[in-house]
Every structure is written in structure tokens, then in C-alpha cells.
Design an enzyme around this catalytic site. Structure first.
Site, PDB file in Angstrom:
ATOM      1  N   TYR A 298       0.840  -1.193   0.000  1.00  0.00           N
ATOM      2  CA  TYR A 298       0.000   0.000   0.000  1.00  0.00           C
ATOM      3  C   TYR A 298       0.878   1.248   0.000  1.00  0.00           C
ATOM      4  O   TYR A 298       2.027   1.229   0.440  1.00  0.00           O
ATOM      5  CB  TYR A 298      -0.950   0.017   1.209  1.00  0.00           C
ATOM      6  CG  TYR A 298      -0.262   0.172   2.549  1.00  0.00           C
ATOM      7  CD1 TYR A 298      -0.015   1.436   3.091  1.00  0.00           C
ATOM      8  CD2 TYR A 298       0.135  -0.943   3.290  1.00  0.00           C
ATOM      9  CE1 TYR A 298       0.603   1.586   4.321  1.00  0.00           C
ATOM     10  CE2 TYR A 298       0.747  -0.801   4.520  1.00  0.00           C
ATOM     11  CZ  TYR A 298       0.981   0.463   5.035  1.00  0.00           C
ATOM     12  OH  TYR A 298       1.605   0.609   6.249  1.00  0.00           O
ATOM     13  N   CYS A 299       0.329   2.335  -0.522  1.00  0.00           N
ATOM     14  CA  CYS A 299       1.001   3.629  -0.534  1.00  0.00           C
ATOM     15  C   CYS A 299      -0.068   4.714  -0.576  1.00  0.00           C
ATOM     16  O   CYS A 299      -1.252   4.414  -0.425  1.00  0.00           O
ATOM     17  CB  CYS A 299       1.974   3.745  -1.709  1.00  0.00           C
ATOM     18  SG  CYS A 299       1.217   3.474  -3.321  1.00  0.00           S
ATOM     19  N   THR A 300       0.311   5.949  -0.785  1.00  0.00           N
ATOM     20  CA  THR A 300      -0.633   7.066  -0.653  1.00  0.00           C
ATOM     21  C   THR A 300      -1.805   6.957  -1.616  1.00  0.00           C
ATOM     22  O   THR A 300      -2.968   6.898  -1.215  1.00  0.00           O
ATOM     23  CB  THR A 300       0.093   8.403  -0.861  1.00  0.00           C
ATOM     24  OG1 THR A 300       1.212   8.477   0.021  1.00  0.00           O
ATOM     25  CG2 THR A 300      -0.856   9.568  -0.590  1.00  0.00           C
TER      26      THR A 300
END
Length: 319
Positions: free
Chosen positions: A184-186
């Protein structure tokens, strides 16, 4: 009354002439008085822009007319009207700087051989089915995760995105190769690439959170699996998904809970340190540890018992 907003989006699609797309995007941004950052490469586009809601709608509508950008997932959030100092539109070898341009292939469907996309609801279904076997793998820089992350997530000790390849190749996460890993990331763009790099290195079951933390927060607020605040690469610096958010960061002076980063007092230093509201005034008088070593006596240095702040080298927009 003009309502300020911020849009975040990306598209992995082959671009035959990135320079032409750059000039077109710059023209659109100037036409609609937008600020922010757009990165264009032969792999596609990655953008975070601020402006009035009316102008941004016109920009998005026009951008979607380009065939490869027709299906972009645009994420909207509230702005302040002063979120970015200027408009920057650049051509770079990569949309996100992993330093792995030769490892990534892109076609009309996106990154080739990337992780399985999971919508926020599908993520909860997977967790309900697989339980504690699931591994959340943070695809951001460590300083971002200091103020918010998924519960129990693995957070690699990286200062920049470029550090991820060496971190993966170090063998530090080989024990996770047989488990289901959710990256996951922004906003999702970094995990498009990260999940592909992990699969290429023998991770057997890799997922990516579709729409990133932003889309997850829109769906579940602060009542889901996310804990803390989300670091963002604009003047807001962090956002919360609900009124009950409890910051995960700790003030580098007193240890109180906070999500507020402050710059080092030395001009040009890009070190960020966490300060609570009560101690924020000290940020304008104290230099960071690195500057204290390089420039002793230039400014007061932190107390010997103060907590060390986190830093990063390039405060640049990404998702």
C-alpha cells in the site's frame, strides 16, 4: 466563492512522445491557473494539482480526452488555495523513482505483472478469510509511516523510494515470500511498481491496495484497519480520515502524540522533525542533529535527551 481542491491521479500507459504530453499538460495547467506537480515519462503520467474546483474539473475533463488517460481514477480532497508554490511539469525516466526503469514494462492495461488489485472492501474480505497470515507492506518512505500506517504493517527502513530495490534484494523480507503480501502507498502509484518488483524477486502472492490509502480512508474513515494520519506532499503535510484519529507520531521534544512535521531551522536543510503544538515554537529555533554536527554553534541544537526526528532527502510529490 471559489472552492480550493486538490486532485491526485496517475496512469500507466505507453507514451510515444512524453515531451509533447509535458508541453500539453503545462499549457493546461497554466490555462486553468493550477499549481502542483506533474511527472510524465514513457510509462505514463503522475500528477498532484491544486486549484479551484471549477478549474480542476475543466483540467480533468480535458486530460481524460487523451486515449491513454480516459480511465484515470481521480482522487479529490479539500485544499487551502496555497498548497503548492508553483506549477511544475517534468519529463523523467520513471513515474516514481525506484531506479528500476529497465525492470518495468507497461502496456495499455498498466504495469505488466504487477500485484492483484484489491478495492478497500475486497481487502477486508481477504483479511477476514486469511486472518493473521496477511502481511501489510508499506510502500512509502519510513518518515511517512511514522505518523500513520496499517495495523501491524511491515515498514521498511527506507529514506527514499530508490532505496526499496536494495532493501528487497538484501533478503530482509525473504521470510514473507510464501505469505499473502498487501502493498500500500498514498494513492497507489508506488505499489504498481513495488508489487511488480516483489513478484520478480520471488514473492508468491502479492496484492496492491487499489486507490491507495486515500481511497481506503474515503471508504472506511478511521474505523477500519488504518491507524493515524496520512502524510501528503503539499503544504497540508498530513490529513486525517475522521474526528477520532489518534496520531501515531511522537514529538521529538516531549514525546506527545502528533502528526505535525516541521522543517529544520537552517535554510536549505530538508530534515523534517515531529513537534506537538506546545513545542512547535522550538522548531523555529533549533537545528537538527545533522546540522548541529555540520555547523556547530550556528543555531541552538536539541537537548541531549530530545527524541531524534525523522528526515528525508527529497520532499517531492509522489503517491
Amino acid at each position: 466563492m471559489a472552492v480550493p481542491k486538490i486532485v491526485l491521479f496517475y496512469a500507466f500507459t505507453p507514451l510515444a512522445d512524453p515531451r509533447a504530453v509535458q508541453l500539453w499538460q503545462r499549457s493546461l495547467g497554466e490555462q486553468w491557473n493550477l499549481t502542483g506537480r506533474v511527472i510524465v515519462s514513457e510509462h505514463g503520467i503522475n500528477a498532484t494539482l491544486g486549484g479551484t474546483v471549477e478549474n480542476l474539473k475543466q483540467y480533468v475533463k480535458t486530460t481524460k480526452q487523451y486515449p491513454g488517460f480516459a480511465g484515470i481514477d481521480v482522487k479529490w480532497s479539500d485544499g487551502t488555495g496555497r498548497d503548492f508554490p508553483r506549477l511544475s511539469v517534468k519529463v523523467r525516466p520513471e513515474l516514481v523513482s525506484f531506479g528500476a526503469v529497465d525492470e518495468i514494462a507497461v502496456d495499455e492495461d498498466g504495469v505488466v505483472d504487477s500485484g492483484v488489485r484489491l478495492a478497500p472492501e475486497a481487502l477486508h474480505e481477504l483479511v477476514a478469510e486469511r486472518g493473521e497470515d496477511i502481511v501489510f507492506f508499506d510502500g512509502r518512505n519510513a518518515f511517512e509511516a511514522a505518523i500513520g500506517k496499517f495495523r501491524g504493517a511491515v515498514v521498511p527502513d527506507v529514506a527514499t523510494t530508490r532505496d526499496f530495490v536494495a532493501e528487497l534484494d538484501s533478503g530482509a523480507y525473504d521470510d514473507l515470500k510464501g505469505r499473502p503480501v498487501v502493498t500500500y502507498c498514498t494513492g497507489g502509484v508506488r505499489c504498481e511498481v513495488l508489487s511488480s518488483l516483489m513478484l520478480a524477486r520471488g514473492f508468491e502472492e502479492v496484492y496492491q491496495l487499489d486507490g491507495g490509502i486515500v481511497r481506503y480512508g474515503e471508504t472506511f474513515g478511521d474505523q477500519g484497519l488504518w491507524e493515524g494520519s496520512l502524510y501528503v506532499f503539499d503544504e497540508r503535510m498530513h490529513v486525517e480520515f475522521g474526528d477520532d484519529t489518534v496520531p501515531l507520531g511522537a514529538c521529538c521534544e516531549c514525546g506527545a502524540a502528533t502528526a505535525k512535521y516541521e522543517n529544520c531551522v537552517y535554510p536549505g536543510c530538508q530534515t523534517l522533525r515531529l513537534f506537538c503544538t506546545d513545542c512547535a515554537g522550538l522548531a523555529r529555533t533549533l537545528q537538527c542533529d545533522a546540522c548541529a554536527e555540520l555547523r556547530p554553534g550556528a543555531y541552538p541544537r536539541p537537548r541531549e535527551d530530545a527524541r531524534t526526528g525523522l528526515s528525508h532527502d527529497n520532499h517531492r510529490a509522489t503517491a
